[in-house]
Write a protein that holds these residues in place. Sequence first.
Motif, mmCIF file in Angstrom:
data_model
loop_
_atom_site.group_PDB
_atom_site.id
_atom_site.type_symbol
_atom_site.label_atom_id
_atom_site.label_comp_id
_atom_site.label_asym_id
_atom_site.label_seq_id
_atom_site.Cartn_x
_atom_site.Cartn_y
_atom_site.Cartn_z
ATOM 1 N N TYR A 38 -13.908 3.901 15.667
ATOM 2 C CA TYR A 38 -14.239 3.479 14.304
ATOM 3 C C TYR A 38 -14.234 4.666 13.353
ATOM 4 O O TYR A 38 -13.791 4.558 12.212
ATOM 5 C CB TYR A 38 -15.613 2.794 14.267
ATOM 6 C CG TYR A 38 -15.680 1.535 15.085
ATOM 7 C CD1 TYR A 38 -15.072 0.364 14.641
ATOM 8 C CD2 TYR A 38 -16.328 1.499 16.310
ATOM 9 C CE1 TYR A 38 -15.121 -0.801 15.399
ATOM 10 C CE2 TYR A 38 -16.386 0.342 17.071
ATOM 11 C CZ TYR A 38 -15.777 -0.799 16.611
ATOM 12 O OH TYR A 38 -15.822 -1.942 17.363
ATOM 13 N N GLY A 39 -14.714 5.811 13.828
ATOM 14 C CA GLY A 39 -14.788 7.007 12.990
ATOM 15 C C GLY A 39 -13.433 7.555 12.594
ATOM 16 O O GLY A 39 -13.337 8.318 11.636
ATOM 17 N N ASN A 40 -12.367 7.171 13.294
ATOM 18 C CA ASN A 40 -11.022 7.630 12.953
ATOM 19 C C ASN A 40 -10.345 6.756 11.906
ATOM 20 O O ASN A 40 -9.242 7.057 11.462
ATOM 21 C CB ASN A 40 -10.144 7.693 14.204
ATOM 22 C CG ASN A 40 -10.576 8.792 15.138
ATOM 23 O OD1 ASN A 40 -11.275 9.722 14.744
ATOM 24 N ND2 ASN A 40 -10.182 8.700 16.394
ATOM 25 N N LEU A 41 -10.993 5.663 11.523
ATOM 26 C CA LEU A 41 -10.452 4.782 10.495
ATOM 27 C C LEU A 41 -10.565 5.482 9.141
ATOM 28 O O LEU A 41 -11.630 5.998 8.807
ATOM 29 C CB LEU A 41 -11.248 3.474 10.488
ATOM 30 C CG LEU A 41 -10.608 2.240 9.896
ATOM 31 C CD1 LEU A 41 -9.389 1.836 10.714
ATOM 32 C CD2 LEU A 41 -11.594 1.108 9.856
ATOM 33 N N PRO A 42 -9.494 5.535 8.346
ATOM 34 C CA PRO A 42 -9.575 6.221 7.050
ATOM 35 C C PRO A 42 -10.383 5.417 6.028
ATOM 36 O O PRO A 42 -10.560 4.205 6.173
ATOM 37 C CB PRO A 42 -8.115 6.337 6.613
ATOM 38 C CG PRO A 42 -7.429 5.209 7.287
ATOM 39 C CD PRO A 42 -8.150 4.994 8.593
ATOM 40 N N LYS A 43 -10.876 6.112 5.014
ATOM 41 C CA LYS A 43 -11.627 5.454 3.947
ATOM 42 C C LYS A 43 -10.695 4.604 3.091
ATOM 43 O O LYS A 43 -11.028 3.507 2.683
ATOM 44 C CB LYS A 43 -12.326 6.507 3.084
ATOM 45 C CG LYS A 43 -13.147 5.941 1.940
ATOM 46 C CD LYS A 43 -13.809 7.028 1.139
ATOM 47 C CE LYS A 43 -12.941 7.403 -0.015
ATOM 48 N NZ LYS A 43 -13.585 8.219 -1.024
ATOM 49 N N LYS A 44 -9.495 5.121 2.835
ATOM 50 C CA LYS A 44 -8.555 4.446 1.942
ATOM 51 C C LYS A 44 -7.596 3.561 2.723
ATOM 52 O O LYS A 44 -7.268 3.829 3.871
ATOM 53 C CB LYS A 44 -7.762 5.471 1.140
ATOM 54 C CG LYS A 44 -8.618 6.245 0.166
ATOM 55 C CD LYS A 44 -7.781 7.139 -0.696
ATOM 56 C CE LYS A 44 -8.680 7.863 -1.699
ATOM 57 N NZ LYS A 44 -7.910 8.706 -2.584
ATOM 58 N N CYS A 45 -7.157 2.513 2.046
ATOM 59 C CA CYS A 45 -6.179 1.597 2.628
ATOM 60 C C CYS A 45 -5.102 1.311 1.591
ATOM 61 O O CYS A 45 -5.234 1.684 0.428
ATOM 62 C CB CYS A 45 -6.855 0.305 3.073
ATOM 63 S SG CYS A 45 -7.619 -0.611 1.731
ATOM 64 N N SER A 46 -4.035 0.672 2.019
ATOM 65 C CA SER A 46 -2.975 0.269 1.099
ATOM 66 C C SER A 46 -2.735 -1.233 1.260
ATOM 67 O O SER A 46 -3.357 -1.871 2.104
ATOM 68 C CB SER A 46 -1.696 1.062 1.368
ATOM 69 O OG SER A 46 -1.257 0.876 2.689
ATOM 70 N N GLU A 47 -1.850 -1.755 0.436
ATOM 71 C CA GLU A 47 -1.573 -3.190 0.464
ATOM 72 C C GLU A 47 -0.067 -3.400 0.545
ATOM 73 O O GLU A 47 0.698 -2.663 -0.077
ATOM 74 C CB GLU A 47 -2.141 -3.837 -0.801
ATOM 75 C CG GLU A 47 -2.095 -5.341 -0.791
ATOM 76 C CD GLU A 47 -2.810 -5.940 -1.989
ATOM 77 O OE1 GLU A 47 -4.052 -6.010 -1.970
ATOM 78 O OE2 GLU A 47 -2.119 -6.320 -2.945
ATOM 79 N N SER A 48 0.341 -4.381 1.308
ATOM 80 C CA SER A 48 1.760 -4.697 1.459
ATOM 81 C C SER A 48 1.947 -6.206 1.343
ATOM 82 O O SER A 48 1.125 -6.977 1.829
ATOM 83 C CB SER A 48 2.257 -4.203 2.819
ATOM 84 O OG SER A 48 3.599 -4.595 3.017
ATOM 85 N N ILE A 49 3.029 -6.596 0.683
ATOM 86 C CA ILE A 49 3.334 -8.021 0.520
ATOM 87 C C ILE A 49 4.641 -8.313 1.239
ATOM 88 O O ILE A 49 5.648 -7.637 1.022
ATOM 89 C CB ILE A 49 3.448 -8.404 -0.969
ATOM 90 C CG1 ILE A 49 2.110 -8.162 -1.671
ATOM 91 C CG2 ILE A 49 3.896 -9.850 -1.123
ATOM 92 C CD1 ILE A 49 2.152 -8.314 -3.165
ATOM 93 N N GLU A 50 4.593 -9.308 2.110
ATOM 94 C CA GLU A 50 5.780 -9.728 2.858
ATOM 95 C C GLU A 50 6.167 -11.113 2.356
ATOM 96 O O GLU A 50 5.376 -12.045 2.420
ATOM 97 C CB GLU A 50 5.424 -9.788 4.350
ATOM 98 C CG GLU A 50 6.550 -10.218 5.243
ATOM 99 C CD GLU A 50 6.085 -10.306 6.686
ATOM 100 O OE1 GLU A 50 5.857 -11.446 7.158
ATOM 101 O OE2 GLU A 50 5.919 -9.247 7.318
ATOM 102 N N GLN A 51 7.393 -11.222 1.832
ATOM 103 C CA GLN A 51 7.848 -12.525 1.381
ATOM 104 C C GLN A 51 9.353 -12.619 1.545
ATOM 105 O O GLN A 51 10.052 -11.605 1.612
ATOM 106 C CB GLN A 51 7.423 -12.813 -0.054
ATOM 107 C CG GLN A 51 8.244 -12.161 -1.143
ATOM 108 C CD GLN A 51 7.737 -12.528 -2.520
ATOM 109 O OE1 GLN A 51 6.608 -12.239 -2.843
ATOM 110 N NE2 GLN A 51 8.559 -13.156 -3.317
ATOM 111 N N ASN A 52 9.839 -13.841 1.615
ATOM 112 C CA ASN A 52 11.255 -14.090 1.794
ATOM 113 C C ASN A 52 11.929 -14.022 0.420
ATOM 114 O O ASN A 52 11.984 -15.014 -0.308
ATOM 115 C CB ASN A 52 11.470 -15.446 2.459
ATOM 116 C CG ASN A 52 12.895 -15.650 2.885
ATOM 117 O OD1 ASN A 52 13.824 -15.089 2.316
ATOM 118 N ND2 ASN A 52 13.070 -16.483 3.906
ATOM 119 N N GLU A 53 12.437 -12.844 0.077
ATOM 120 C CA GLU A 53 13.051 -12.656 -1.242
ATOM 121 C C GLU A 53 14.361 -13.426 -1.371
ATOM 122 O O GLU A 53 14.698 -13.887 -2.456
ATOM 123 C CB GLU A 53 13.253 -11.165 -1.514
ATOM 124 C CG GLU A 53 11.945 -10.435 -1.691
ATOM 125 C CD GLU A 53 12.133 -8.980 -2.027
ATOM 126 O OE1 GLU A 53 13.211 -8.598 -2.522
ATOM 127 O OE2 GLU A 53 11.177 -8.212 -1.797
#
Length: 193
Positions: A38-53
């Motif tokens: 758990y301690g190796n989990l970073p504070k920051k995260c990102s977001e990704s969107i997957e869609q059928n373009e």
Amino acid sequence: MKIIQKKSKNKFTFSFGQETFNYAYEGSAGKGDIDIYYGNLPKKCSESIEQNEWLRNVGFLWIVIGVFQSAYGSFTKGTFYLDPMWLLIGGGCLAWAIMSKVTYTIYRVEEGNILIIQDKQHDIIVNELLKRRKEQLLSWYADINMENELASEINKFKWLAEQEVLSEDESKQKIEEVKFYHKEQDYKERTLN
């Protein structure tokens, strides 16, 4: 505690243990699992969107064709004309593209990426991970290590505040304790010599 997320071909399983959690993933690209402290989990995260373009673009194209057909038919016939076939097909493709869209929260760790589907279980998973991360970082680093140098201990408590594990006040209090201890040690060493 175990939480499973599923969306189309993707399946993510979070198994929460004492010191680590197991993240298992399964999808069209393959499957596997990793264990992470758990301690190796970073504070920051990102977001990704997957869609059928492709499906979305085809839907827009067919709607444009339907509007053009209707406008052309209205112009040539001199009365309002609607060609619903292209509009319905385009609308269906567009609706399917929107409904199949998946948004992920991504935590990047050394072992790989942790993907969490943004659904009704998202907040439960994130809150549990962050709560256990804070607890583990506190157990690892919150105590004053008398053997470390003053600057190292000060930086450690500043880092814990940056990671939102300690509040600013708690961090300042720990830093003052470290400074006080080191002054006492210096005084004792000078007295003995």
